[in-house]
Write an enzyme that holds these catalytic residues in place. Structure first.
Site, mmCIF file in Angstrom:
data_model
loop_
_atom_site.group_PDB
_atom_site.id
_atom_site.type_symbol
_atom_site.label_atom_id
_atom_site.label_comp_id
_atom_site.label_asym_id
_atom_site.label_seq_id
_atom_site.Cartn_x
_atom_site.Cartn_y
_atom_site.Cartn_z
ATOM 1 N N ASN A 89 4.006 -0.208 11.600
ATOM 2 C CA ASN A 89 2.772 0.204 10.930
ATOM 3 C C ASN A 89 1.891 -1.041 10.833
ATOM 4 O OD1 ASN A 89 0.735 1.117 9.322
ATOM 5 N ND2 ASN A 89 2.049 1.881 7.681
ATOM 6 N N LYS A 141 4.070 -3.873 9.204
ATOM 7 C CA LYS A 141 5.332 -3.427 8.594
ATOM 8 C C LYS A 141 6.218 -2.951 9.729
ATOM 9 C CE LYS A 141 3.500 -1.674 4.264
ATOM 10 N NZ LYS A 141 2.782 -0.508 3.826
ATOM 11 N N ARG A 199 2.614 3.835 14.016
ATOM 12 C CA ARG A 199 1.855 4.751 13.173
ATOM 13 C C ARG A 199 0.362 4.588 13.494
ATOM 14 N NH1 ARG A 199 -0.469 3.899 7.243
ATOM 15 N NH2 ARG A 199 -1.050 6.043 6.863
ATOM 16 N N HIS A 242 -1.444 11.238 5.840
ATOM 17 C CA HIS A 242 -0.052 11.251 5.354
ATOM 18 C C HIS A 242 0.790 12.334 6.035
ATOM 19 C CE1 HIS A 242 -1.745 9.563 1.333
ATOM 20 N NE2 HIS A 242 -1.269 8.574 2.069
ATOM 21 N N LEU A 297 2.196 10.783 -3.769
ATOM 22 C CA LEU A 297 1.412 10.043 -4.761
ATOM 23 C C LEU A 297 1.723 8.546 -4.660
ATOM 24 C CD1 LEU A 297 1.997 12.467 -7.807
ATOM 25 C CD2 LEU A 297 0.188 12.551 -6.073
ATOM 26 N N ASN A 299 -0.553 4.651 -3.585
ATOM 27 C CA ASN A 299 -1.883 4.082 -3.776
ATOM 28 C C ASN A 299 -2.918 5.008 -3.139
ATOM 29 O OD1 ASN A 299 -3.354 2.094 -4.895
ATOM 30 N ND2 ASN A 299 -2.571 0.488 -3.552
ATOM 31 N N GLY A 300 -2.597 5.463 -1.931
ATOM 32 C CA GLY A 300 -3.304 6.611 -1.342
ATOM 33 C C GLY A 300 -2.501 7.843 -1.728
ATOM 34 N N ARG A 320 -9.521 5.097 -4.961
ATOM 35 C CA ARG A 320 -10.451 6.118 -4.441
ATOM 36 C C ARG A 320 -10.716 7.189 -5.493
ATOM 37 N NH1 ARG A 320 -6.678 6.680 0.343
ATOM 38 N NH2 ARG A 320 -7.147 4.866 1.636
ATOM 39 N N ARG A 344 1.603 0.930 -12.646
ATOM 40 C CA ARG A 344 2.431 0.272 -13.678
ATOM 41 C C ARG A 344 1.551 -0.363 -14.754
ATOM 42 N NH1 ARG A 344 6.179 -1.827 -8.873
ATOM 43 N NH2 ARG A 344 4.107 -1.855 -7.975
ATOM 44 N N GLY A 403 5.274 5.931 -3.948
ATOM 45 C CA GLY A 403 5.495 5.020 -5.083
ATOM 46 C C GLY A 403 5.399 5.665 -6.453
ATOM 47 N N GLU A 442 8.699 7.724 6.482
ATOM 48 C CA GLU A 442 7.806 7.855 7.645
ATOM 49 C C GLU A 442 8.403 7.167 8.871
ATOM 50 O OE1 GLU A 442 4.927 6.525 4.737
ATOM 51 O OE2 GLU A 442 3.419 7.765 5.711
#
Ligand code: ADP
Length: 396
Positions: A8, A15, A89, A178, A207, A209-210, A239, A283, A329, A382
């Site tokens: 990715n 990644k 990806r 996604h 759910l 960050n995006g 966003r 968090r 996350g 993924e």
């Protein structure tokens, strides 16, 4: 046995995960960050160890070369010939890509053409693809698109009620994102409830960050909350999610900004960050809520309300639902958000088991035995989907 590298690539990061197929075991994984800056970060996990170094990574090419050298140096592979495929990806495949594709020059050109719809992602993916092509010239590379899974949406689900020529001329429609995650989670949900995939209706709440919600009927995406770009849908880390487009022209006028600047704020300074005024990280917003900060509490309530709007709409659109699945996350880790969502859905006969919801462990059911819809936490994967598609498409 094949070893597949799932990649990715972002604008300043790569990644990676090397998987043994078809066993689907992870041999090594990690990330290269801060590519192009004075000091990079290279994190690699293997044999139960995690190591971090700070190499200088002027471009992605040096990053990929360092990764491959490291695999040999640490004995993770004996020879690079063991790597039989690389899967990349790719965020946006438009209407052109209806399946994952073996990478050719034509495919790269098409990914570039689609960059208008994913300006931050598609060009970065191409840089990653080029770097791996250079380092492993004889290894087949496959592009796995986030949008492909949503290509099964019907026209009534993906069209905007804008002038039809916008769709014909510019491809203005919903594409979603996604997809790889929604596909993995919905397949796993059917396995977990022991029903054939073709008969299973799942609503996946990805759910992170995006964040996006997806209605999956019989293994096919029938609707999803993200649109032309990932800005549409529920509020996310930075966003805004869906809003009246008039907000854009109104703020342009009030603050003397261009439309592009306001859209940038909707993408990068809104959502959790904008509402809480603290952070895009759930968090920190949770800590604020626990300290009594009403804006932090409101941030979660607004997001939960919007998630429920989609879940309820998808329940009706599919004519029912077997599983609501939480992933990514926040979906996997944020028990108060899951409770905030599920406790608003009582009218559908869905019941959360508070104790199971509180327990920290991996994949698990969190609804009560008498709940009409089963609720699961299903950690997304993924990389395994990318590796599976690489093997299938490259016929490895
Ligand atoms: P993305 O892949 O879109 O960048 P992730 O799926 O990694 O996002 O999710 C990031 C979000 O998940 C952040 O808001 C972070 O606060 C939240 N998160 C991750 N781990 C935890 C945890 N242990 N407890 C609570 N929230 C978490």
């Amino acid at each position: 046995m094949a070893k597949i590298m799932a990649v990715n690539a972002g604008s300043s990061s790569i990644k990676f995960q090397l998987l043994e197929m078809p066993a689907e075991t992870v041999i090594t994984s990690g990330v290269m960050e801060r590519i192009g800056l004075a000091e990079g970060i290279f994190t690699i996990k293997y044999d139960g160890k995690k190591e971090e170094t700070n190499p200088v990574l002027p471009t992605h090419a040096e990053g990929v070369q360092l990764l491959l050298d490291t695999l040999i140096d640490k004995g993770i592979v004996k020879s690079l010939d063991e790597i039989t495929g690389v899967g990349h990806r790719v965020v946006q495949g438009g209407e052109f890509f209806q399946d994952s594709s073996l990478i050719t020059e034509d495919v790269i050109n098409k990914i570039q053409d689609l960059a208008d719809l994913a300006p931050l992602h598609n060009p970065a993916h191409i840089i990653g693809i080029r770097a791996f092509q250079k380092a492993l010239p004889n290894v087949p590379q496959v592009a796995v698109f986030d949008t492909v899974f949503h290509q099964t949406m019907s026209k009534e689900a993906y069209m905007y009620a804008t002038p039809y020529e916008w769709y014909e001329k510019y491809g203005i429609r919903k594409y979603g994102a996604h997809g790889t995650s929604h596909q993995y989670v919905s397949q796993r949900a059917a396995e977990l409830i022991g029903k054939p995939l073709k008969d299973t209706k799942t609503i996946v709440c990805h759910l992170g960050n995006g964040a996006s919600i997806c209605a999956v009927d019989g293994g096919k995406s029938v609707d999803t909350s993200m649109g032309l770009t990932p800005l549409e849908g529920i509020p996310m880390g930075t966003r805004s999610g869906i809003l009246d487009p008039t907000v854009v022209s109104y703020i342009c006028e009030k603050e003397g900004k261009s439309a592009a600047e306001v859209v940038n704020i909707l993408n990068k300074k809104s959502g959790y960050l904008g509402m809480s005024g603290r952070s895009n990280d759930a968090r920190d917003v949770t800590a604020g809520m626990n300290d009594g900060d009403h804006r932090c509490k409101l941030t979660f309530d607004v997001q939960a309300k919007r998630i429920v709007d989609y879940v309820a709409a998808y329940y009706v659109y599919m004519g029912g639902c077997d599983v609501i699945a939480f992933t990514a996350g926040m979906g996997e880790n944020l028990k108060h958000l899951r409770a905030n969502v599920i406790n608003r859905l009582g009218v559908l006969g869905v019941k959360l088991d508070e104790k199971l919801n509180d327990t920290f462990s991996d994949e698990r059911i969190i609804s009560t035995p008498d709940s009409k819809i089963k609720v699961y936490i299903i950690p997304t994967n993924e990389e395994v989907m990318i590796a599976r598609d690489t093997v299938r498409v490259a016929k490895i």
